[in-house]
Design a protein around this motif. Structure first.
Motif, PDB file in Angstrom:
ATOM      1  N   ILE A   5      77.421  31.222 -40.012  1.00  4.11           N
ATOM      2  CA  ILE A   5      78.243  30.561 -41.019  1.00  4.11           C
ATOM      3  C   ILE A   5      77.837  31.075 -42.399  1.00  4.11           C
ATOM      4  O   ILE A   5      76.661  31.051 -42.765  1.00  4.11           O
ATOM      5  CB  ILE A   5      78.071  29.033 -40.972  1.00  4.11           C
ATOM      6  N   THR A   6      78.836  31.539 -43.159  1.00  2.00           N
ATOM      7  CA  THR A   6      78.583  32.071 -44.494  1.00  2.00           C
ATOM      8  C   THR A   6      79.317  31.255 -45.540  1.00  2.00           C
ATOM      9  O   THR A   6      80.528  31.017 -45.418  1.00  2.00           O
ATOM     10  CB  THR A   6      79.026  33.542 -44.596  1.00  2.00           C
ATOM     11  N   ILE A  20      71.788  25.506 -55.004  1.00  2.00           N
ATOM     12  CA  ILE A  20      72.680  25.331 -53.860  1.00  2.00           C
ATOM     13  C   ILE A  20      72.261  26.248 -52.717  1.00  2.00           C
ATOM     14  O   ILE A  20      72.212  25.834 -51.553  1.00  2.00           O
ATOM     15  CB  ILE A  20      74.138  25.613 -54.262  1.00  2.00           C
ATOM     16  N   ALA A  21      71.935  27.487 -53.065  1.00  2.00           N
ATOM     17  CA  ALA A  21      71.525  28.459 -52.048  1.00  2.00           C
ATOM     18  C   ALA A  21      70.279  27.982 -51.301  1.00  2.00           C
ATOM     19  O   ALA A  21      70.175  28.131 -50.072  1.00  2.00           O
ATOM     20  CB  ALA A  21      71.269  29.808 -52.702  1.00  2.00           C
ATOM     21  N   LEU A  22      69.346  27.389 -52.013  1.00  2.00           N
ATOM     22  CA  LEU A  22      68.118  26.891 -51.401  1.00  2.00           C
ATOM     23  C   LEU A  22      68.424  25.839 -50.346  1.00  2.00           C
ATOM     24  O   LEU A  22      67.873  25.871 -49.228  1.00  2.00           O
ATOM     25  CB  LEU A  22      67.201  26.316 -52.484  1.00  2.00           C
ATOM     26  N   HIS A  23      69.322  24.913 -50.683  1.00  2.00           N
ATOM     27  CA  HIS A  23      69.665  23.838 -49.743  1.00  2.00           C
ATOM     28  C   HIS A  23      70.496  24.358 -48.581  1.00  2.00           C
ATOM     29  O   HIS A  23      70.350  23.879 -47.443  1.00  2.00           O
ATOM     30  CB  HIS A  23      70.392  22.718 -50.487  1.00  2.00           C
ATOM     31  N   LEU A  24      71.364  25.318 -48.841  1.00  2.00           N
ATOM     32  CA  LEU A  24      72.149  25.910 -47.748  1.00  2.00           C
ATOM     33  C   LEU A  24      71.234  26.633 -46.764  1.00  2.00           C
ATOM     34  O   LEU A  24      71.426  26.558 -45.541  1.00  2.00           O
ATOM     35  CB  LEU A  24      73.194  26.883 -48.305  1.00  2.00           C
ATOM     36  N   LYS A  25      70.234  27.327 -47.306  1.00  2.00           N
ATOM     37  CA  LYS A  25      69.290  28.057 -46.457  1.00  2.00           C
ATOM     38  C   LYS A  25      68.520  27.098 -45.557  1.00  2.00           C
ATOM     39  O   LYS A  25      68.266  27.393 -44.374  1.00  2.00           O
ATOM     40  CB  LYS A  25      68.327  28.864 -47.336  1.00  2.00           C
ATOM     41  N   LYS A  26      68.154  25.940 -46.100  1.00  2.00           N
ATOM     42  CA  LYS A  26      67.441  24.935 -45.304  1.00  2.00           C
ATOM     43  C   LYS A  26      68.299  24.446 -44.139  1.00  2.00           C
ATOM     44  O   LYS A  26      67.773  24.066 -43.095  1.00  2.00           O
ATOM     45  CB  LYS A  26      67.040  23.747 -46.188  1.00  2.00           C
ATOM     46  N   GLU A  27      69.627  24.454 -44.337  1.00  2.00           N
ATOM     47  CA  GLU A  27      70.550  24.020 -43.279  1.00  2.00           C
ATOM     48  C   GLU A  27      70.828  25.134 -42.278  1.00  2.00           C
ATOM     49  O   GLU A  27      71.543  24.924 -41.297  1.00  2.00           O
ATOM     50  CB  GLU A  27      71.869  23.545 -43.894  1.00  2.00           C
ATOM     51  N   GLY A  28      70.308  26.331 -42.553  1.00  2.00           N
ATOM     52  CA  GLY A  28      70.525  27.441 -41.635  1.00  2.00           C
ATOM     53  C   GLY A  28      71.757  28.268 -41.928  1.00  2.00           C
ATOM     54  O   GLY A  28      72.148  29.115 -41.115  1.00  2.00           O
ATOM     55  N   PHE A 106      75.120  16.923 -60.052  1.00  3.54           N
ATOM     56  CA  PHE A 106      75.452  16.518 -58.699  1.00  3.54           C
ATOM     57  C   PHE A 106      74.189  16.346 -57.870  1.00  3.54           C
ATOM     58  O   PHE A 106      73.118  16.846 -58.220  1.00  3.54           O
ATOM     59  CB  PHE A 106      76.347  17.572 -58.046  1.00  3.54           C
ATOM     60  N   ASN A 107      74.335  15.629 -56.779  1.00  2.00           N
ATOM     61  CA  ASN A 107      73.245  15.449 -55.830  1.00  2.00           C
ATOM     62  C   ASN A 107      73.350  16.553 -54.779  1.00  2.00           C
ATOM     63  O   ASN A 107      74.323  16.596 -54.020  1.00  2.00           O
ATOM     64  CB  ASN A 107      73.358  14.071 -55.167  1.00  2.00           C
ATOM     65  N   PRO A 108      72.381  17.471 -54.711  1.00  2.00           N
ATOM     66  CA  PRO A 108      72.468  18.578 -53.757  1.00  2.00           C
ATOM     67  C   PRO A 108      72.630  18.122 -52.311  1.00  2.00           C
ATOM     68  O   PRO A 108      73.335  18.754 -51.518  1.00  2.00           O
ATOM     69  CB  PRO A 108      71.146  19.323 -53.952  1.00  2.00           C
ATOM     70  N   MET A 109      72.002  16.996 -51.951  1.00  2.00           N
ATOM     71  CA  MET A 109      72.101  16.503 -50.582  1.00  2.00           C
ATOM     72  C   MET A 109      73.515  16.020 -50.268  1.00  2.00           C
ATOM     73  O   MET A 109      74.011  16.179 -49.149  1.00  2.00           O
ATOM     74  CB  MET A 109      71.079  15.378 -50.349  1.00  2.00           C
ATOM     75  N   GLU A 110      74.173  15.426 -51.258  1.00  2.00           N
ATOM     76  CA  GLU A 110      75.563  15.007 -51.038  1.00  2.00           C
ATOM     77  C   GLU A 110      76.458  16.227 -50.896  1.00  2.00           C
ATOM     78  O   GLU A 110      77.366  16.251 -50.045  1.00  2.00           O
ATOM     79  CB  GLU A 110      76.068  14.136 -52.192  1.00  2.00           C
ATOM     80  N   LEU A 111      76.216  17.243 -51.704  1.00  2.00           N
ATOM     81  CA  LEU A 111      77.001  18.469 -51.586  1.00  2.00           C
ATOM     82  C   LEU A 111      76.846  19.067 -50.193  1.00  2.00           C
ATOM     83  O   LEU A 111      77.837  19.463 -49.560  1.00  2.00           O
ATOM     84  CB  LEU A 111      76.569  19.482 -52.644  1.00  2.00           C
ATOM     85  N   ILE A 112      75.621  19.137 -49.680  1.00  2.00           N
ATOM     86  CA  ILE A 112      75.391  19.695 -48.349  1.00  2.00           C
ATOM     87  C   ILE A 112      76.073  18.841 -47.286  1.00  2.00           C
ATOM     88  O   ILE A 112      76.630  19.368 -46.309  1.00  2.00           O
ATOM     89  CB  ILE A 112      73.883  19.812 -48.061  1.00  2.00           C
ATOM     90  N   ALA A 113      76.047  17.528 -47.459  1.00  2.00           N
ATOM     91  CA  ALA A 113      76.729  16.646 -46.505  1.00  2.00           C
ATOM     92  C   ALA A 113      78.224  16.947 -46.472  1.00  2.00           C
ATOM     93  O   ALA A 113      78.851  16.976 -45.405  1.00  2.00           O
ATOM     94  CB  ALA A 113      76.490  15.184 -46.867  1.00  2.00           C
ATOM     95  N   ARG A 114      78.796  17.191 -47.639  1.00  2.00           N
ATOM     96  CA  ARG A 114      80.227  17.520 -47.696  1.00  2.00           C
ATOM     97  C   ARG A 114      80.494  18.900 -47.101  1.00  2.00           C
ATOM     98  O   ARG A 114      81.510  19.094 -46.429  1.00  2.00           O
ATOM     99  CB  ARG A 114      80.714  17.443 -49.142  1.00  2.00           C
ATOM    100  N   VAL A 115      79.610  19.840 -47.361  1.00  2.00           N
ATOM    101  CA  VAL A 115      79.743  21.177 -46.760  1.00  2.00           C
ATOM    102  C   VAL A 115      79.744  21.054 -45.240  1.00  2.00           C
ATOM    103  O   VAL A 115      80.591  21.630 -44.549  1.00  2.00           O
ATOM    104  CB  VAL A 115      78.613  22.108 -47.231  1.00  2.00           C
TER     105      VAL A 115
END
Length: 233
Positions: A5-6, A20-28, A106-115
Motif C-alpha cells: 500500500i502506497t 505523517i510519513a513517520l506514522h504511516l511507516k509505523k502502520e506498515g 491535526f492529531n496524527p493518530m486520527e489521520l491514520i485512523a481515517r487513512v
C-alpha cells in the motif's frame, strides 16, 4: 503476496510531511512525499498510489487542481489536510472530489485512523466479487450501476465522487428506510467519528445539488428531522 500500500503525502511544509510519513511507516505503509502540486501529479502518473493526503495551498498547483487531475483517471481516496478551517472550505473541498477533510493542527493518530478506514473501504470496493454481487438499482428516472460505479438520471450521467456514490447507493438500495448520519458514516467510511454528522451533511448537500433537486420537483433524498435521511424515489 499482498500488494504494498502506497500513500501520497503532498504538502509544502516538510515537517508536516515527515510527521505523517513517520506514522504511516509505523502502520506498515509505503509513502511518497511531494512538496508541490506538480510533484504530486507526477507521483500519481508514475507510481501506483492507493490514497492521497493533499494540502490545499501548495506551490505550482493547489490541492483543488491536483484533485481535479487525479479524478480524471483515478478513484483513489483523497484526504485534504488544510489550514483552511471554515465550513465553506470543507464543503468546497468535498465538492471538488475529496473524500475527507481534516484541518491543521491535526492529531496524527486520527489521520491514520481515517487513512485506514478509507483504504479498507477502497480495497473492498475494488474487489470484483463485491461489485458483481450488488444489483443495479432503478428508481423512477434514476439508475445506479454498482459494477461501473456510474449513475444516470433521466438518461443523463451524473458525475459523483466515490463517497457520494456510496451514500446514494446505500439509500437507494433501501427506499423509505431512515439512516441516521452516524449509520451512513459507519456504512460508507467504515468508522465512527465525532465529526461524522457534519461530514455526512456536507456530502448529502452536494449530492442533492448534483441530482438537480433544485430543478426537479421530486426530492430523491428526504431529511427526516431529528432522525436522519431516507431515499424518497
Amino acid at each position: 503476496m499482498m500488494k504494498r500500500i502506497t500513500v501520497l503525502i503532498a504538502d509544502d511544509e516538510a515537517e508536516i510531511a515527515e510527521l505523517i510519513a513517520l506514522h504511516l511507516k509505523k502502520e506498515g505503509y509505503h509513502y511518497v512525499i511531494a512538496s508541490d502540486g506538480k510533484e504530486a501529479i507526477q507521483a500519481v502518473q508514475t507510481q501506483s498510489i492507493d490514497l492521497a493526503i493533499l494540502d490545499i495551498m501548495m506551490p505550482k498547483l493547489d490541492g483543488y487542481e491536483v484533485t481535479r487531475q487525479i479524478r480524471e483517471q483515478h478513484q483513489m481516496p483523497i484526504i485534504f489536510l488544510s489550514a483552511k478551517t471554515s465550513d465553506m472550505d470543507k464543503i468546497s473541498g468535498l465538492v471538488r472530489g475529496a473524500d475527507d477533510y481534516m484541518t491543521k493542527p491535526f492529531n496524527p493518530m486520527e489521520l491514520i485512523a481515517r487513512v485506514n478506514a478509507h483504504l479498507r473501504r477502497s480495497l473492498q470496493m475494488n474487489q470484483p466479487a463485491a461489485a458483481a454481487n450488488k444489483p443495479i438499482v432503478e428508481v423512477g428516472g434514476l439508475v445506479i450501476y454498482p459494477d461501473q460505479r456510474t449513475v444516470r438520471l433521466y438518461d443523463e450521467t451524473i458525475e459523483l465522487t466515490p463517497k457520494e456514490f456510496d451514500i446514494l447507493y446505500l439509500l437507494a438500495s433501501y427506499p423509505k428506510k431512515v439512516y441516521s448520519a452516524e449509520n451512513i458514516f459507519q456504512h460508507v467510511w467504515g468508522e465512527a467519528y465525532y465529526e461524522s454528522a457534519n461530514t455526512v451533511m456536507v456530502h448529502i448537500r452536494t449530492l442533492r445539488k448534483k441530482l438537480g433537486e433544485d430543478i426537479h420537483k421530486n426530492k430523491l433524498i428526504k431529511t427526516v428531522w431529528g432522525v436522519g435521511y431516507t431515499f424518497n424515489g
